[in-house]
Design a protein around this motif. Structure first.
Motif, PDB file in Angstrom:
ATOM      1  N   GLY A 276      60.738 -48.902  43.147  1.00  0.00           N
ATOM      2  CA  GLY A 276      62.170 -48.656  43.265  1.00  0.00           C
ATOM      3  C   GLY A 276      62.530 -47.994  44.586  1.00  0.00           C
ATOM      4  N   PHE A 277      63.761 -47.521  44.662  1.00  0.00           N
ATOM      5  CA  PHE A 277      64.265 -46.904  45.883  1.00  0.00           C
ATOM      6  C   PHE A 277      64.080 -45.391  45.838  1.00  0.00           C
ATOM      7  N   ILE A 278      64.073 -44.783  47.021  1.00  0.00           N
ATOM      8  CA  ILE A 278      63.925 -43.334  47.169  1.00  0.00           C
ATOM      9  C   ILE A 278      64.924 -42.899  48.242  1.00  0.00           C
ATOM     10  N   SER A 279      66.029 -42.309  47.832  1.00  0.00           N
ATOM     11  CA  SER A 279      67.113 -42.032  48.779  1.00  0.00           C
ATOM     12  C   SER A 279      67.449 -40.551  48.841  1.00  0.00           C
ATOM     13  N   LEU A 280      67.626 -40.073  50.059  1.00  0.00           N
ATOM     14  CA  LEU A 280      68.045 -38.690  50.266  1.00  0.00           C
ATOM     15  C   LEU A 280      69.478 -38.506  49.786  1.00  0.00           C
ATOM     16  N   GLU A 281      69.682 -37.493  48.936  1.00  0.00           N
ATOM     17  CA  GLU A 281      71.034 -37.096  48.546  1.00  0.00           C
ATOM     18  C   GLU A 281      71.173 -35.614  48.904  1.00  0.00           C
ATOM     19  N   TYR A 282      71.708 -35.366  50.081  1.00  0.00           N
ATOM     20  CA  TYR A 282      71.854 -33.992  50.554  1.00  0.00           C
ATOM     21  C   TYR A 282      73.260 -33.524  50.194  1.00  0.00           C
ATOM     22  N   ASP A 283      73.335 -32.577  49.246  1.00  0.00           N
ATOM     23  CA  ASP A 283      74.644 -32.210  48.707  1.00  0.00           C
ATOM     24  C   ASP A 283      75.122 -30.836  49.165  1.00  0.00           C
ATOM     25  N   ALA A 284      74.570 -30.354  50.279  1.00  0.00           N
ATOM     26  CA  ALA A 284      75.034 -29.088  50.851  1.00  0.00           C
ATOM     27  C   ALA A 284      75.651 -29.355  52.224  1.00  0.00           C
ATOM     28  N   GLU A 285      76.327 -28.354  52.776  1.00  0.00           N
ATOM     29  CA  GLU A 285      76.832 -28.417  54.156  1.00  0.00           C
ATOM     30  C   GLU A 285      77.569 -29.726  54.457  1.00  0.00           C
ATOM     31  N   ASP A 286      78.607 -29.995  53.692  1.00  0.00           N
ATOM     32  CA  ASP A 286      79.272 -31.283  53.843  1.00  0.00           C
ATOM     33  C   ASP A 286      79.924 -31.485  55.202  1.00  0.00           C
ATOM     34  N   LYS A 287      80.327 -30.416  55.890  1.00  0.00           N
ATOM     35  CA  LYS A 287      81.024 -30.573  57.171  1.00  0.00           C
ATOM     36  C   LYS A 287      80.063 -30.790  58.337  1.00  0.00           C
ATOM     37  N   GLU A 288      78.901 -30.189  58.302  1.00  0.00           N
ATOM     38  CA  GLU A 288      77.902 -30.330  59.369  1.00  0.00           C
ATOM     39  C   GLU A 288      76.527 -30.617  58.764  1.00  0.00           C
ATOM     40  N   PRO A 289      76.369 -31.759  58.103  1.00  0.00           N
ATOM     41  CA  PRO A 289      75.111 -32.011  57.390  1.00  0.00           C
ATOM     42  C   PRO A 289      74.006 -32.625  58.236  1.00  0.00           C
ATOM     43  N   LEU A 290      74.325 -33.093  59.437  1.00  0.00           N
ATOM     44  CA  LEU A 290      73.376 -33.930  60.153  1.00  0.00           C
ATOM     45  C   LEU A 290      72.072 -33.234  60.544  1.00  0.00           C
ATOM     46  N   PRO A 291      72.095 -31.993  61.021  1.00  0.00           N
ATOM     47  CA  PRO A 291      70.794 -31.374  61.312  1.00  0.00           C
ATOM     48  C   PRO A 291      69.858 -31.368  60.106  1.00  0.00           C
ATOM     49  N   ALA A 292      70.374 -30.999  58.944  1.00  0.00           N
ATOM     50  CA  ALA A 292      69.538 -30.950  57.736  1.00  0.00           C
ATOM     51  C   ALA A 292      69.122 -32.345  57.292  1.00  0.00           C
ATOM     52  N   ILE A 293      69.999 -33.322  57.433  1.00  0.00           N
ATOM     53  CA  ILE A 293      69.669 -34.691  57.030  1.00  0.00           C
ATOM     54  C   ILE A 293      68.569 -35.263  57.913  1.00  0.00           C
ATOM     55  N   PHE A 294      68.705 -35.094  59.231  1.00  0.00           N
ATOM     56  CA  PHE A 294      67.681 -35.610  60.139  1.00  0.00           C
ATOM     57  C   PHE A 294      66.345 -34.906  59.893  1.00  0.00           C
ATOM     58  N   GLU A 295      66.386 -33.602  59.696  1.00  0.00           N
ATOM     59  CA  GLU A 295      65.161 -32.861  59.439  1.00  0.00           C
ATOM     60  C   GLU A 295      64.532 -33.304  58.119  1.00  0.00           C
ATOM     61  N   SER A 296      65.352 -33.531  57.103  1.00  0.00           N
ATOM     62  CA  SER A 296      64.842 -33.931  55.790  1.00  0.00           C
ATOM     63  C   SER A 296      64.156 -35.291  55.844  1.00  0.00           C
ATOM     64  N   ILE A 297      64.760 -36.242  56.534  1.00  0.00           N
ATOM     65  CA  ILE A 297      64.136 -37.566  56.649  1.00  0.00           C
ATOM     66  C   ILE A 297      62.847 -37.463  57.465  1.00  0.00           C
ATOM     67  N   GLY A 298      62.853 -36.633  58.503  1.00  0.00           N
ATOM     68  CA  GLY A 298      61.615 -36.412  59.255  1.00  0.00           C
ATOM     69  C   GLY A 298      60.524 -35.831  58.378  1.00  0.00           C
ATOM     70  N   TYR A 299      60.896 -34.885  57.529  1.00  0.00           N
ATOM     71  CA  TYR A 299      59.919 -34.282  56.621  1.00  0.00           C
ATOM     72  C   TYR A 299      59.399 -35.311  55.621  1.00  0.00           C
ATOM     73  N   ALA A 300      60.301 -36.158  55.111  1.00  0.00           N
ATOM     74  CA  ALA A 300      59.863 -37.199  54.173  1.00  0.00           C
ATOM     75  C   ALA A 300      58.867 -38.143  54.847  1.00  0.00           C
ATOM     76  N   ARG A 301      59.148 -38.530  56.068  1.00  0.00           N
ATOM     77  CA  ARG A 301      58.204 -39.416  56.774  1.00  0.00           C
ATOM     78  C   ARG A 301      56.897 -38.692  57.047  1.00  0.00           C
ATOM     79  N   GLY A 302      56.996 -37.434  57.433  1.00  0.00           N
ATOM     80  CA  GLY A 302      55.779 -36.673  57.657  1.00  0.00           C
ATOM     81  C   GLY A 302      54.934 -36.559  56.404  1.00  0.00           C
ATOM     82  N   SER A 303      55.614 -36.440  55.251  1.00  0.00           N
ATOM     83  CA  SER A 303      54.892 -36.339  53.984  1.00  0.00           C
ATOM     84  C   SER A 303      54.074 -37.588  53.689  1.00  0.00           C
TER      85      SER A 303
END
Length: 307
Positions: A276-303
């Protein structure tokens, strides 16, 4: 209660740790470009696959689970559809679940919907689902299936009221469209855990599955890996995030900054041959979410280099 297996693993062996940090920090470095300005991310390059580092070179190679990584557009809810699509591409992701309250509205005219669908098609992204869609009446259920059919979708991610499940059972057969029930944790009595969803759908059509939210599952005090195994026969989709605690008070944070052991989760999914699919759902910092989103996807790839 949560198991130690859900917590961060000990330090990785040097080679794996080096590869992990290379990939994860590459995305995090994008966050440093221009500080936290959302505009700085418009042109920021992002690694698109798992990197294996040697002394002098980096070889990029695909990973099975990496092909199923995606993003839930609720993570980008303050952006319009065009920007949400652009960010998804910059993240190197292919798969997208669009939130109908923001990016592909059921209330839009047929003309506006066609324009949106063309924009998505032209982006080259895979719109695999809409959601999370809340369903409180039979009319809302049918409207959702009609809309999914019009959009050419084969999946709806939803949080329906329990009495509506017989209606959904009928419509998944009529439309041949899957519906995955999303669990919402200890804050919401409507499917607080994946197992609570499984109890309600286990005797219904197999096209009714589960979208397991790993953050909410952990906050509900559940053993995440055990929940995956228990629900695996119905597991069709997964929303990933990290949280600060395995309690109701746990808050969403960038992946790698909380307590969820993502490498262990990915190993389990690989062992079970999850498709199935595995999708990031980042539900914090709605106005400036991009730093956390980019870091999270990087962490997922690193994992992924640890599996």
């Amino acid at each position: 209660m949560s198991s130690d297996r859900n917590l961060k693993s000990p330090a990785l062996p040097f080679a794996s740790r080096r590869d992990f940090l290379f990939t994860a920090s590459a995305a995090a470095a994008c966050a440093a470009v221009g500080g936290t300005s959302r505009h700085a991310f418009a042109d920021a390059p992002v690694p698109t696959a798992v990197g294996t580092a040697s002394a002098d070179t980096v070889t990029v190679k695909p990973a099975g689970i990496a092909e199923r990584l995606g993003i839930v557009s609720y993570s980008l809810r303050k952006f319009d559809l065009q920007k949400a699509l652009a960010v998804t591409k910059q993240l190197g992701l292919k798969n997208l679940c669009l939130k109908t309250d923001f990016h592909l509205k059921m209330s839009d005219s047929a003309e506006k919907t066609d324009e949106s669908l063309k924009m998505i098609k032209d982006s080259g992204l895979n719109l695999y689902s809409i959601g999370v869609v809340y369903m409180k009446s039979p009319e809302e259920v049918e409207k959702s299936f009609e809309f999914a059919k019009r959009c050419g979708l084969k999946m709806i991610t939803a949080a329906p009221n329990v009495p509506l499940l017989p209606v959904i059972d009928k419509l998944v057969k009529q439309y041949d469209i899957e519906l995955t029930v999303h669990n919402h944790g200890p804050d919401n009595p409507l499917f607080p855990t994946p197992e609570s969803a499984l109890r309600e759908i286990k005797d219904l059509d197999s096209r009714i599955g589960i979208c397991l939210d790993i953050g909410h599952t952990t906050r509900a005090g559940e053993d995440l890996l055990a929940a995956v195994k228990t629900c695996f026969g119905r597991l069709r989709d997964m929303h990933i995030k990290d949280v600060t605690a395995a309690t109701k008070q746990g808050k969403t944070v960038s992946m790698g900054h909380g307590i969820i052991n993502l490498p262990a989760l990915f190993r389990t999914l690989t062992e079970l041959k999850y498709a199935g699919f595995i999708s990031l759902e980042y539900d914090a910092e709605d106005k400036e979410p991009l730093p956390a989103i980019f870091e999270s996807i990087g962490y997922a790839r690193g994992s992924l280099v640890t599996i």
